[in-house]
Write an enzyme that holds these catalytic residues in place. Structure first.
Site: not given
Ligand code: NAD
Length: 487
Positions: A291, A258, A183, A387
């Site tokens: 990331c 992750e 997905k 972040e």
């Protein structure tokens, strides 16, 4: 019943449908996919899956699992190598669709990230085939450890570098003998559809690889809640990981996550300052939507001012432009909502008393945000602790190595860190002291695929990469034979 549909994106034909059990499955409901390079036009209306599509895809994966897991490992490896060859042959098409879909620089897609997709499949084909079952004598018996394919795996991926990240997670699942339902993210769904075509062309049995398109909270949630799913491999935000973790817990299913990062880039006075400044400026590329990026610059006070000037010159040399143009060095931001999010972080920093050293504005007429440097008023500032996932770096100085370590380890994340020093002893000490899944010294992004990959704290759960991913996708079984068992 809706008609199966293909659209043309940058001259490349792309199916907008799901792929379930080897067949394209159309959808009455769709969602709109636009390009960050030209937000005014719709690229494609893509199938919007729901719970019934999720159930159908998992049922196909259950069927596909029987055939795929029953093949000898060599046959599975050959199919994955054929898939790798096909990816290489379509490299430029995939790279162009990916750039149009989510905006990353075409140069890096063409030369690096799509090619990594082929490498991922070849690497895991080799690794699965080369696997030798551990075997040892103990107390009059022989112990042997086997890997059993676990069953259907759901793979859920984010919008940044979607092709590379999908292949990174799909390859070990298939190599381990699991069937897959992928997905992809709703902001960048198209390259996964090209991958789906190639799995069919490579001759994977129906149901071994399935693609479901749609919105995370709808079809993603239905996939992860299905009790027939035996593994969930997720890359994305900590917020979504909490939902996925709850679904995995309900069915007692192992999952890996992750997640985001807030990596430090630590610059010691003894380093090659020009190289460190090059590296810091490179963190702005792809608009910081990476990331692993080193977004917190921690700089030795002795060289702080020289470093800032070296970084300023490099930042001014950046070219914000169309990602298809090789002269462009900073890509647009993926989506207006994400641009607003990035902008919100900087505006809150400004209001809270942090100093905007440069940048801090969006460009009119495009989805670009200017490369930005923020000097926070405190290490507790939101812009240091959360972040941003945009072209925004913070800068702080330190006086001692111990202070650098303390700052480096002061967020809830722990995905990656970059250290610049010319001292081997310091590199060793920093490598031991920094809490992160990966610490690079005097380099960035270079990584052998056999190495474990994942983060600490808010950056994730579990490790993928090399045998870690193959073990994750397997149920390990110990066989114990008395040594007098007839041969
Ligand atoms: P996201 O968490 O919003 O979405 C990721 C995926 O999860 C999408 O496919 C989405 O549709 C799906 N999803 C959303 N809600 C769901 C639900 N309830 N159930 C199941 N699936 C659901 O993340 P994003 O904004 O697409 O990606 C950006 C994030 O990903 C950043 O935090 C970034 O750091 C992280 N990331 C991490 C790595 C890594 O390797 N550690 C790599 C790339 C990106």
């Amino acid at each position: 019943m809706a008609e199966s549909a293909r659209v043309t994106v940058g001259g490349v034909e792309v199916s907008v449908d799901h792929l379930i059990g080897g067949e394209r499955v159309a959808s009455e409901r769709t969602f709109e996919c636009r390009s960050p390079l030209d937000w005014d036009h719709t690229l494609a209306d893509v199938a919007r899956g729901d719970a019934s599509v999720a159930q159908r895809a998992v049922a196909a994966a259950v069927q596909g699992f029987h055939e795929w897991s029953g093949l000898p490992v060599g046959e599975r490896a050959s199919a994955l190598r054929r898939l790798a060859d096909l990816i290489e042959a379509r490299n430029d098409d995939i790279a162009l669709v990916e750039t149009l879909d989510m905006g990353f620089l075409h140069r890096s897609m063409r030369e690096r990230l799509v090619a990594r997709g082929a490498v991922n499949f070849r690497f895991y084909a080799d690794m699965a085939e080369a696997h030798a079952e551990p075997r040892w004598p103990a107390r009059g018996t022989t112990h042997t450890v086997q890997r059993m394919p676990a069953g259907p795996a759901v793979v859920i991926t984010p919008w940044n570098a979607p092709f590379m990240l999908a292949t990174w997670k799909v390859a070990p699942a298939l190599a381990a003998g699991n069937s897959v339902v992928l997905k992809p993210a709703e902001w960048s769904p198209l390259s996964a559809s090209l991958l789906a075509d190639l799995t069919v062309e490579a001759g994977l049995p129906p149901g071994a690889f399935n693609l479901v398109q749609g919105i995370g909270a709808e079809v993603g949630a239905a996939l992860t809640a299905d009790p027939r799913v035996r593994r969930i491999s997720f890359t994305g935000s900590p917020e979504t990981a909490r939902h996925i973790g709850a679904a995995a817990a309900a069915n007692i299913v192992p999952f890996t996550a992750e997640l985001g990062g807030k990596g430090p880039l630590i610059v010691f006075a003894d380093c090659d300052l020009e190289a460190a400044a090059d590296q810091a400026a490179a963190q702005y590329e792809d608009s910081g939507q990476v990331c692993l990026a080193g977004t917190r610059l921690l700089v030795d006070a002795w060289v702080h001012d020289d470093f800032v000037e070296a970084l300023r010159a490099r930042t001014e040399a950046h070219v914000l432009g169309d990602s298809r143009d090789d002269a462009t060095t900073i890509a647009p931001i993926v989506h207006p909502d994400h641009l607003a999010r990035v902008e919100g972080f900087v505006e809150r920093a400004r209001s809270a008393g942090d100093t905007i050293v440069w940048g801090g504005r969006r460009r009119s007429g495009s989805l670009h945000y200017e490369p930005t440097l923020v000097q926070p008023a405190s290490n507790d500032s939101e812009i240091v602790q959360r972040e941003v996932f945009g072209p925004v770096l913070t800068i702080q100085s330190f006086s001692t190595e111990a202070e650098a370590v303390e700052l480096a380890n002061s967020t809830r994340y722990g995905l990656s860190a970059i250290v610049y020093t010319n001292s081997a002893e310091r590199a060793e000490r920093m490598g031991a002291a920094v809490r992160a899944g990966i610490v690079w010294t005097n380099t960035f992004l270079v990584r052998d695929l056999a190495a474990p990959f994942g983060g600490c704290g808010l950056s994730g759960i579990g490790r993928e990469g090399g045998n870690h991913a193959l073990d994750f996708h397997s149920d390990l079984k110990t066989l114990i034979h008395a040594n007098n068992t007839a041969a």
